[in-house]
Design a protein around this motif. Structure first.
Motif, short mmCIF file in Angstrom:
data_model
loop_
_atom_site.label_atom_id
_atom_site.label_comp_id
_atom_site.label_asym_id
_atom_site.label_seq_id
_atom_site.Cartn_x
_atom_site.Cartn_y
_atom_site.Cartn_z
N PRO A 1 38.53 78.68 19.95
CA PRO A 1 39.76 77.89 20.04
C PRO A 1 40.86 78.61 20.83
N GLY A 2 41.86 77.86 21.26
CA GLY A 2 43.01 78.43 21.95
C GLY A 2 44.23 77.55 21.71
N GLU A 3 45.32 77.86 22.39
CA GLU A 3 46.56 77.12 22.23
C GLU A 3 46.48 75.81 23.04
N LYS A 4 46.55 74.64 22.38
CA LYS A 4 46.44 73.33 23.03
C LYS A 4 45.16 73.19 23.86
N GLY A 5 44.08 73.84 23.39
CA GLY A 5 42.82 73.73 24.12
C GLY A 5 41.78 74.64 23.55
N PHE A 6 40.73 74.87 24.33
CA PHE A 6 39.69 75.80 23.88
C PHE A 6 39.07 76.50 25.09
N TYR A 7 38.47 77.65 24.79
CA TYR A 7 37.72 78.38 25.81
C TYR A 7 36.31 77.82 25.85
N ALA A 8 35.76 77.69 27.06
CA ALA A 8 34.42 77.10 27.21
C ALA A 8 33.68 77.82 28.32
N LEU A 9 32.36 77.69 28.32
CA LEU A 9 31.57 78.24 29.41
C LEU A 9 31.80 77.38 30.66
N LYS A 10 31.75 78.01 31.83
CA LYS A 10 31.79 77.24 33.08
C LYS A 10 30.54 76.39 33.13
N VAL A 11 30.66 75.14 33.48
CA VAL A 11 29.47 74.30 33.59
C VAL A 11 29.47 73.52 34.90
N ARG A 12 28.26 73.22 35.36
CA ARG A 12 28.08 72.28 36.47
C ARG A 12 27.72 70.94 35.82
N ILE A 13 28.70 70.02 35.86
CA ILE A 13 28.54 68.74 35.15
C ILE A 13 27.59 67.80 35.91
N LEU A 14 26.69 67.15 35.19
CA LEU A 14 25.84 66.12 35.79
C LEU A 14 26.63 64.81 35.84
N PRO A 15 26.48 64.01 36.91
CA PRO A 15 27.36 62.83 37.07
C PRO A 15 26.91 61.61 36.26
N VAL A 16 26.51 61.87 35.01
CA VAL A 16 26.02 60.79 34.15
C VAL A 16 26.77 60.85 32.81
N GLU A 17 27.33 59.73 32.39
CA GLU A 17 27.94 59.65 31.07
C GLU A 17 26.96 58.94 30.15
N VAL A 18 26.73 59.53 28.98
CA VAL A 18 25.84 58.91 28.00
C VAL A 18 26.71 58.31 26.91
N VAL A 19 26.58 57.01 26.70
CA VAL A 19 27.34 56.34 25.63
C VAL A 19 26.36 55.96 24.53
N VAL A 20 26.69 56.32 23.30
CA VAL A 20 25.88 55.93 22.14
C VAL A 20 26.72 54.99 21.28
N ARG A 21 26.13 53.86 20.91
CA ARG A 21 26.87 52.84 20.15
C ARG A 21 26.21 52.59 18.79
N ASN A 22 27.00 52.71 17.72
CA ASN A 22 26.58 52.33 16.37
C ASN A 22 26.97 50.89 16.06
N VAL A 23 28.01 50.42 16.73
CA VAL A 23 28.57 49.09 16.50
C VAL A 23 28.98 48.53 17.86
N ALA A 24 28.75 47.24 18.07
CA ALA A 24 29.11 46.62 19.36
C ALA A 24 30.61 46.34 19.42
N THR A 25 31.24 46.87 20.44
CA THR A 25 32.62 46.53 20.78
C THR A 25 32.85 47.02 22.21
N GLY A 26 34.01 46.75 22.77
CA GLY A 26 34.30 47.24 24.12
C GLY A 26 33.46 46.57 25.18
N SER A 27 33.02 47.36 26.18
CA SER A 27 32.42 46.75 27.37
C SER A 27 31.12 45.99 27.07
N ILE A 28 30.37 46.43 26.06
CA ILE A 28 29.07 45.76 25.80
C ILE A 28 29.27 44.34 25.27
#
Ligand code: 5GP
Length: 231
Positions: free
Chosen positions: A69-96
């Protein structure tokens, strides 16, 4: 610290070769940046919730970029992000609900997994596994790992929120490679990237801001208080 990147809600600073500091701003945006505000305390509470949730997932065996943890944030490892967002839904709402004409509040059990291509100019379009592997955004193996980790993380978080008297409705995950070549859960996990309802269906997430349902900082503080009591 040297600023590496500034996004809509966070700043990423370089700490050393392997580490960044993720700072949460008070800025909140919706509808691809068209609606904006900066309520005082928003960054701080979002950082505390994200820290608590990453610590919980890490303790329960989910590989993440989170370090400490840190002040108003956290320390994290540098990452190379993959350009894919994974959405998991337990209940239908929003865009679906709009996309498929489902009834809002319909239980999705087992949880439904969807993929979105991370691209602001295109408004993060929904894509299928075929698009992701065909265009090389992730390999089949990476996709399998991202889906497996997303479902495991969702099961853990759903159980935690239930203990806190809240329902995890849906959630978005991002993944990246850390400096050691491990695929890890990255970005943030917070009410900005998920939907959280109480048993009466009241929202405690970014929909409070998107739909003008009340004070977003108060809603997030309530989520933090409830999670702190059970974690
Ligand atoms: P929906 O597809 O219904 O708009 O969003 C599903 C879930 O993923 C919601 O919890 C929403 O907050 C989250 N989500 C999807 N895309 C994004 C995004 O680009 N940014 C943020 N902050 N959350 C997202």
């Amino acid at each position: 610290m040297h600023l590496l990147y500034e996004g809509k809600s966070k700043r990423i600073y370089e700490v050393d070769d392997r580490t960044v500091f993720v700072e949460f701003k008070d800025d909140v945006t919706a509808f691809n940046g068209q609606k904006k505000a900066s309520p005082p305390g928003k960054g701080d509470v979002t950082a505390r919730i994200s820290t608590l949730l990453f610590e919980y997932l890490k303790k329960n065996g989910i590989p993440t970029h989170y370090v400490r943890p840190g002040e108003k944030g956290f320390y994290a490892l540098k990452v190379r992000i993959l350009p894919v967002e994974v959405v998991v839904r337990n209940v239908a709402t929003g865009s679906i609900v709009k996309r498929l004409g489902l009834e809002k509040g319909k239980e999705l059990s087992p949880p439904l997994v969807e993929y979105f291509y991370k691209n602001d100019d295109l408004g993060d379009p929904m894509v299928c596994e075929g698009h992701i592997t065909y265009f090389g955004w992730a390999t089949e193996e990476e996709l399998r790992k991202m889906k497996d980790l997303s479902l495991k993380a969702t099961a853990l978080l759903t159980e935690l929120f239930k203990r806190a008297g809240l329902r995890l409705i849906d959630i978005k995950y991002e993944f990246g490679y850390d400096p050691d070549g491990n695929l890890v859960l990255a970005d943030e996990i917070s009410p900005d990237t998920s939907r959280i309802w109480d048993d009466e269906g009241r929202s405690y997430d970014k929909d409070v801001f998107r739909k003008d349902l009340g004070d977003i900082v108060e809603a997030y503080e309530e989520v933090y208080r409830r999670l702190r009591a059970v974690v």
